[in-house]
Write an enzyme that holds these catalytic residues in place. Structure first.
Site, mmCIF file in Angstrom:
data_model
loop_
_atom_site.group_PDB
_atom_site.id
_atom_site.type_symbol
_atom_site.label_atom_id
_atom_site.label_comp_id
_atom_site.label_asym_id
_atom_site.label_seq_id
_atom_site.Cartn_x
_atom_site.Cartn_y
_atom_site.Cartn_z
ATOM 1 N N ASN A 95 -34.066 5.582 -87.902
ATOM 2 C CA ASN A 95 -35.367 5.151 -87.380
ATOM 3 C C ASN A 95 -35.381 4.860 -85.882
ATOM 4 O O ASN A 95 -36.444 4.849 -85.270
ATOM 5 C CB ASN A 95 -35.766 3.905 -88.194
ATOM 6 C CG ASN A 95 -36.800 3.072 -87.505
ATOM 7 O OD1 ASN A 95 -37.982 3.408 -87.528
ATOM 8 N ND2 ASN A 95 -36.373 1.993 -86.861
ATOM 9 N N ASP B 248 -28.123 -1.105 -83.906
ATOM 10 C CA ASP B 248 -29.038 -1.033 -82.759
ATOM 11 C C ASP B 248 -28.177 -1.117 -81.500
ATOM 12 O O ASP B 248 -27.010 -1.510 -81.562
ATOM 13 C CB ASP B 248 -30.042 -2.218 -82.806
ATOM 14 C CG ASP B 248 -31.347 -1.904 -82.070
ATOM 15 O OD1 ASP B 248 -31.290 -1.737 -80.840
ATOM 16 O OD2 ASP B 248 -32.412 -1.827 -82.710
ATOM 17 N N TYR C 248 -42.014 13.695 -76.630
ATOM 18 C CA TYR C 248 -42.057 12.864 -77.839
ATOM 19 C C TYR C 248 -42.474 13.712 -79.047
ATOM 20 O O TYR C 248 -41.847 13.646 -80.111
ATOM 21 C CB TYR C 248 -43.024 11.693 -77.626
ATOM 22 C CG TYR C 248 -43.001 10.650 -78.726
ATOM 23 C CD1 TYR C 248 -41.972 9.710 -78.801
ATOM 24 C CD2 TYR C 248 -43.997 10.612 -79.701
ATOM 25 C CE1 TYR C 248 -41.950 8.761 -79.807
ATOM 26 C CE2 TYR C 248 -43.985 9.661 -80.715
ATOM 27 C CZ TYR C 248 -42.961 8.735 -80.758
ATOM 28 O OH TYR C 248 -42.931 7.795 -81.768
ATOM 29 N N THR D 77 -45.773 -3.028 -83.060
ATOM 30 C CA THR D 77 -44.365 -3.355 -82.769
ATOM 31 C C THR D 77 -44.214 -3.519 -81.254
ATOM 32 O O THR D 77 -45.120 -3.164 -80.486
ATOM 33 C CB THR D 77 -43.436 -2.197 -83.209
ATOM 34 O OG1 THR D 77 -43.679 -1.079 -82.332
ATOM 35 C CG2 THR D 77 -43.643 -1.781 -84.647
ATOM 36 N N ILE E 132 -48.436 1.391 -85.243
ATOM 37 C CA ILE E 132 -47.851 0.215 -85.895
ATOM 38 C C ILE E 132 -47.590 -0.859 -84.835
ATOM 39 O O ILE E 132 -47.057 -0.556 -83.758
ATOM 40 C CB ILE E 132 -46.532 0.587 -86.626
ATOM 41 C CG1 ILE E 132 -46.718 1.842 -87.503
ATOM 42 C CG2 ILE E 132 -46.022 -0.597 -87.445
ATOM 43 C CD1 ILE E 132 -47.774 1.751 -88.576
#
Ligand code: NAI
Length: 258
Positions: free
Chosen positions: A95, A42, A161, A196, A194
């Site tokens: 991801n 990350d 996106y 997050t 989701i």
């Protein structure tokens, strides 16, 4: 009778990007719980630290590594370090991604376009490029790339996106065809909404914002990051051994009516 293959990663090695938060963290933890040694990458070092502490807390093996997935040299060196440390690479979950602030196409700046495409799409190309090189030497492997519901249906004010995520879906399928006969499976996962930090930013993290977006979900709730992680593990495991070139929606029915 032959046994049904299991979702077991004992003795295996997984590489997870965007592992400092949300879906990536849940997947890194799930791979480690299933027995894998995990390289967690990350740009957010604090987030990565949190992931590493959680994995080490149950005795899992983790290599946290700062890596900007838009930079070829960062991706290559994180994968080289994986091989130096753990000796192999069996599963990769590409991801890492960013959201796009809502905007009509005529109002999107070139900078924003480049940023969304680089982080969400180019990164998946770079990761696959170097992962596949290793997997070809390994004799196989499994890759899952994070697309989105926005990678199978168009959303207003989300053109960059959507372009990035449709790109991930298409590139995953093309790669699956290219390497199917070399035992490398490539699939895309298309999560619904989701819960997050990304969705918290997107909704302003208010009750109204959450309620507005939950209306899109037939099941009447957001998904949990662990519910995506479970599917990713299955896709990368022997149990998913005949699945390649698939874009799997995991979305509480969000796209079922299209
Ligand atoms: P998140 O914001 O919680 O986590 C994303 C992680 O990616 C962060 O830790 C961030 O630091 C990292 N990242 C961003 N740019 C990076 C870079 N250049 N290099 C390395 N790491 C970088 O977001 P979430 O929700 O966990 O999203 C994960 C993926 O799932 C993204 O690709 C997103 O587009 C996708 N997705 C999310 C959905 C949701 O509802 N949360 C729905 C559909 C897809």
């Amino acid at each position: 009778m032959t046994n049904i293959p299991s979702v077991d990663f004992v003795g295996k090695v997984a590489f997870v990007t965007g592992a400092g938060s949300g879906i990536g963290r849940a997947a890194a933890v799930a791979f480690a719980r299933a027995g894998a040694a995990v390289t967690a990458v990350d740009i957010n070092q604090e987030g990565l630290q949190g992931t590493a502490v959680e994995i080490e807390g149950f005795g899992g093996r983790v290599l946290p590594r700062r890596c900007d997935v838009t930079k070829a040299s960062d991706v290559k060196s994180a994968l080289d370090l994986t091989i130096e440390t753990f000796g192999r690479l069996d599963a990769a979950f590409n991801n890492a991604g960013i959201e796009q602030p809502g905007a009509m196409i005529a109002d999107i700046s070139e900078d924003l376009w480049d940023r969304v495409i680089n982080v969400n799409l180019k990164s998946v190309f770079l990761c696959m490029k170097y992962e596949i090189e290793i997997m070809l030497r390994n004799g196989g492997g499994a890759i899952v790339n994070t697309s989105s519901g926005a990678g199978v249906l168009a959303i207003r004010q989300q053109s960059a996106y959507c372009a990035s995520k449709f790109g991930v879906t298409a590139m995953s399928k093309a790669a699956a065809l290219e390497y199917a006969d070399r035992d490398i499976r490539v699939n895309a996962i298309c999560p619904g909404i989701i819960d997050t930090p990304m969705i918290a930013r997107y909704t302003g993290n208010t009750e109204e914002g959450r309620a507005r977006i939950i209306k899109q979900e037939p099941v009447g709730r957001m998904g949990r990051p662990e519910e995506i992680a479970g599917t990713v593990l299955w896709l990368c495991s022997d149990a998913g051994g005949f699945v390649t070139g698939h874009a799997m929606v995991v979305d509480g029915g969000q796209t079922a009516g299209i």
